[in-house]
Design an enzyme around this catalytic site. Structure first.
Site, short mmCIF file in Angstrom:
data_model
loop_
_atom_site.label_atom_id
_atom_site.label_comp_id
_atom_site.label_asym_id
_atom_site.label_seq_id
_atom_site.Cartn_x
_atom_site.Cartn_y
_atom_site.Cartn_z
CB CYS A 2 7.30 3.83 2.83
SG CYS A 2 5.85 4.85 2.98
NE ARG A 27 8.51 -1.85 1.86
CZ ARG A 27 8.31 -2.73 2.81
NH1 ARG A 27 8.76 -3.95 2.67
NH2 ARG A 27 7.67 -2.41 3.91
CD1 TRP A 74 1.01 3.23 -1.52
CD2 TRP A 74 0.43 3.45 0.62
NE1 TRP A 74 -0.33 2.92 -1.42
CE2 TRP A 74 -0.72 3.05 -0.11
CE3 TRP A 74 0.30 3.65 1.99
CZ2 TRP A 74 -1.95 2.84 0.47
CZ3 TRP A 74 -0.95 3.45 2.58
CH2 TRP A 74 -2.06 3.04 1.81
CG ASN A 98 8.96 2.39 5.62
OD1 ASN A 98 9.00 3.41 4.95
ND2 ASN A 98 9.46 1.24 5.21
N GLY A 99 5.63 3.51 8.31
CA GLY A 99 4.70 3.24 9.39
C GLY A 99 3.75 4.41 9.61
CD GLU A 480 -5.76 -13.95 -6.05
OE1 GLU A 480 -6.39 -13.43 -5.12
OE2 GLU A 480 -4.66 -13.51 -6.44
CE LYS A 484 -3.88 -10.63 -8.16
NZ LYS A 484 -3.41 -11.26 -6.94
CD GLU A 487 -3.69 -6.31 -6.75
OE1 GLU A 487 -3.95 -7.48 -7.13
OE2 GLU A 487 -2.88 -6.07 -5.85
CG HIS A 503 -30.59 -16.16 -4.24
ND1 HIS A 503 -31.83 -16.65 -3.89
CD2 HIS A 503 -29.87 -17.24 -4.64
CE1 HIS A 503 -31.86 -17.96 -4.04
NE2 HIS A 503 -30.67 -18.35 -4.50
CE LYS A 603 4.43 -8.32 -3.51
NZ LYS A 603 3.37 -9.03 -4.26
O1 M6R Z 1 2.28 -9.90 2.07
P1 M6R Z 1 0.90 -10.46 2.27
O2 M6R Z 1 0.70 -11.75 1.59
O3 M6R Z 1 0.50 -10.53 3.71
O4 M6R Z 1 -0.06 -9.41 1.59
C1 M6R Z 1 -1.44 -9.56 1.66
C2 M6R Z 1 -2.15 -8.69 0.66
O5 M6R Z 1 -1.90 -7.34 0.90
C3 M6R Z 1 -1.75 -9.02 -0.79
O6 M6R Z 1 -1.93 -10.37 -1.06
C4 M6R Z 1 -2.58 -8.18 -1.77
O7 M6R Z 1 -3.91 -8.53 -1.70
C5 M6R Z 1 -2.01 -8.35 -3.19
N1 M6R Z 1 -1.56 -7.09 -3.69
C6 M6R Z 1 -3.01 -8.83 -4.17
O8 M6R Z 1 -2.46 -9.00 -5.43
#
Ligand code: M6R
Length: 608
Positions: A2, A27, A74, A98-99, A480, A484, A487, A503, A603
């Site tokens: 948020c 956010r 969010w 937020n929170g 990773e 990506k 996501e 396995h 984010k």
């Molecule tokens: O701000 P941070 O690096 O702590 O965030 C960690 C994860 O939430 C962040 O890396 C998330 O996995 C990304 N959206 C991946 O692309």
């Protein structure tokens, strides 16, 4: 999660709020709203993306007012809808949050018995009524916010405007970030720096449980016992341009293209006489005290930790374990006196990573944060901090932050190896020199391969399931690459160490499940090639992402081969991830996905 923006000053509030919200949309983007003080408080909210709100505002009569708050959401409690969007109103106020308020049901019960009616399904509405309830008794906004902060369990950042109080905004936070800035044109508050970039050059991080009173003339801060304090100010080092798309179609593509520069910016200032110097006691003066390392983070940051484990163990021969923050915080970690806990976070505000940091500190471990946002919570709580200099990362999918996190971990590996006499000073200098110069050049060369990678993406885009395989550090890069792709393109993918497939998981491989093989580690080249052969003979279409040295061997069984630009073998995985990021990006584009705002995500994850 948020986004919050608030403004009071000489300018019209609506354009400031909209500018702030568009900078913060990453956010959270399921609904948005604003409240502005005109004759009274006017509130407009819409479901969906911010453009729905701006269209509604444009369609209506012009709102004139110099004080306001805004929010982009969010959802945590209650579906995304206009009713559940912020700001939430009570009899005497409007509030954005937020929170997560953990005891909201308890509070709702108490407030209902006091005559408050609830209109939404959110936890936030309880906070709005609670502050109203305390304000009704004390007629003092600061006291009301303090009383509410004491009564609430959970995490919160609130911005509040009260009826009859045309010029002031009030804010308090605990666990969720909030920053404030005073300028000649008025005062701003925001959940994140990009919202105030066009307006301010420095800011205050609002300390926990301190109430900020923002007026057009400045900001005052009050602790719970009534004392007025002046928190430390931080400079904003990011440029306004850095938070714009600058001609790119998406922030993700812009950020992918910024990686060579981000790497240089992060690595070069940390070289003294050609070897790493961090200006940090634990890594420069007391480095011998480190007997083992635990690296903690979430998502991409945790994946950078896996690369870190590989290079630190390889070069420095120190045991490293990598933990997911949300598991670590509820685990039963064994922390020794000589354990260094490294927390990695782009935002510095990830709730689980903060909790892990607090746990490590309370157990007496030394903590080092690798963080991209100056003055963020993690940077302030850790014993030591190393900043990455990636600039603002706006795209939800993290790219440049990962590369620079890996870069710092490589530097730590080289430094530890030097101090522990695993490498000579000459070797250390040589590694650092190549990391600072040859690697960025190889990254740029990989970026130039975008056209070819795009064509491969168009093929990948046709599938619904796929596997990434690799060995050693390539297996970590695959994790990773897989994240990506999932996501942003919504293709289901799994990442497997190449030798592990047989396995059990190999039963999933057939002509509809392609395999992306990452091959940069020469030591296990033959082994990985055998694994590629195994999947090929089960009907998989194979996409190989490999070094020139591996290409000849893999080409006969590979349907598509992407040969990476030449670089030192130890840095080749970093070049490989650039290719996988580009692959994920163009696959998402080919599937018409909203690259910068993938569904269900936001984010920074500031809730558990
Ligand atoms: O701000 P941070 O690096 O702590 O965030 C960690 C994860 O939430 C962040 O890396 C998330 O996995 C990304 N959206 C991946 O692309």
């Amino acid at each position: 999660m948020c986004g919050i923006i608030g403004y009071t000053g000489t300018k019209q509030a609506v354009p400031v709020l909209i500018s702030g919200l568009s900078a913060l949309e990453y956010r959270g983007y399921d609904s948005a709203g604003i409240s502005v003080y005109e004759e009274g408080i006017i509130t407009i909210k819409t479901e969906g993306r911010l453009k729905n709100l701006t269209n509604r505002i444009k369609a209506g009569r012009k709102i004139k007012g110099h004080t306001g708050i805004g929010h982009t959401r969010w959802a945590t409690h209650g579906e995304p809808s206009e009713r559940n969007a912020h700001p939430h109103l009570s009899s005497r106020l409007s509030l954005v949050h937020n929170g997560i308020i953990e005891n909201y049901q308890e509070l709702e019960q108490m407030l209902s018995s006091e005559g408050y009616r609830f209109r939404s399904e959110t936890d936030t509405e309880a906070a709005a009524h609670l502050i109203d309830y305390f304000y009704k008794q004390s007629k003092d906004p600061v006291a009301a916010l303090h009383a509410a902060a004491r009564a609430i369990r959970g995490s919160f950042a609130f911005a509040v405007m009260f009826k009859g109080d045309r010029e002031n905004l009030y804010a308090v936070r605990s666990g969720s970030p909030l920053i404030c800035a005073d300028t000649p044109n008025g005062s701003y508050l925001a959940s994140d720096i990009p919202a105030i970039l066009p307006f301010a050059k420095e800011y205050y991080q609002l300390p926990e449980n301190v109430v900020a009173v923002l007026s057009p003339k400045g900001i005052n801060f009050f602790t719970a016992d009534g004392a007025e304090i002046i928190p430390e100010k931080s400079q904003i080092t990011w440029s306004v341009e850095a938070a714009k798309k600058c001609g790119y179609n998406h922030f993700m593509l812009k950020e992918i293209n910024e990686q060579a520069e981000a790497l240089r910016n992060t690595v070069l200032p940390r070289l003294r006489d050609g070897v790493p110097y961090f200006d940090c006691d634990i890594l420069d003066r007391n480095i011998e005290e480190i007997g083992e390392i635990k690296i903690i983070g979430c998502g991409t940051a945790m994946h950078a930790g896996l690369v870190g484990k590989n290079v630190i163990e390889r070069f420095a021969r120190i045991p490293v374990s990598v933990e997911i923050a949300s598991e670590f915080r509820y685990g039963n970690p064994i922390l020794r006196k000589d354990t260094l806990v490294i927390l990695i976070s782009q935002s510095g505000e990830t709730a689980d990573t903060i909790a892990a940091l607090e746990l490590a500190k309370s157990a007496g471990a030394k903590t080092l944060a690798i963080v991209n946002v100056l003055g963020s919570t993690i940077s302030r709580l850790a014993d030591y901090v190393i900043y990455t200099w990636a600039g603002p990362e706006i795209s939800v999918a993290s790219t440049k932050a990962y590369t620079v996190q890996c870069a710092v971990l490589y530097q730590i590996a080289f430094k530890l190896a030097l101090v522990r006499h695993q490498i000579s000073e000459g070797q250390c200098r040589d590694l650092c020199e190549r990391q600072a110069n040859s690697l960025p050049a190889a990254i740029d060369a990989a970026l130039k391969m975008s056209g070819r990678i795009k064509r491969l993406s168009e093929k990948i885009a046709e599938y619904e399931n796929l596997f990434f395989i690799g060995r050693g550090i390539d297996a970590e890069i695959c994790k990773e690459g897989s994240l990506k792709l999932k996501e942003i393109s919504y293709i289901h993918s799994e990442s497997y160490p190449a030798g592990e497939l047989k396995h059990g998981t190999i039963s999933l491989i057939d002509a509809n499940v392609p395999v992306i093989a990452v091959i940069t580690v020469s030591q296990v080249l033959d082994k990985t090639i055998s694994n590629v052969r195994e999947v090929k003979s089960r009907g998989a279409t194979v996409f190989s992402v490999c070094t020139k040295a591996a290409a000849e061997a893999v080409e006969p069984m590979s349907d598509y081969t992407l040969v990476l630009p030449e670089t030192d073998e130890i840095f080749a995985p970093v070049v490989a991830i650039i290719a996988l990021q580009i692959l994920a990006y163009y696959t998402a584009v080919a599937r018409n996905c909203d690259v910068d705002k993938p569904r269900n995500l936001a984010k920074s994850v500031t809730v558990e």
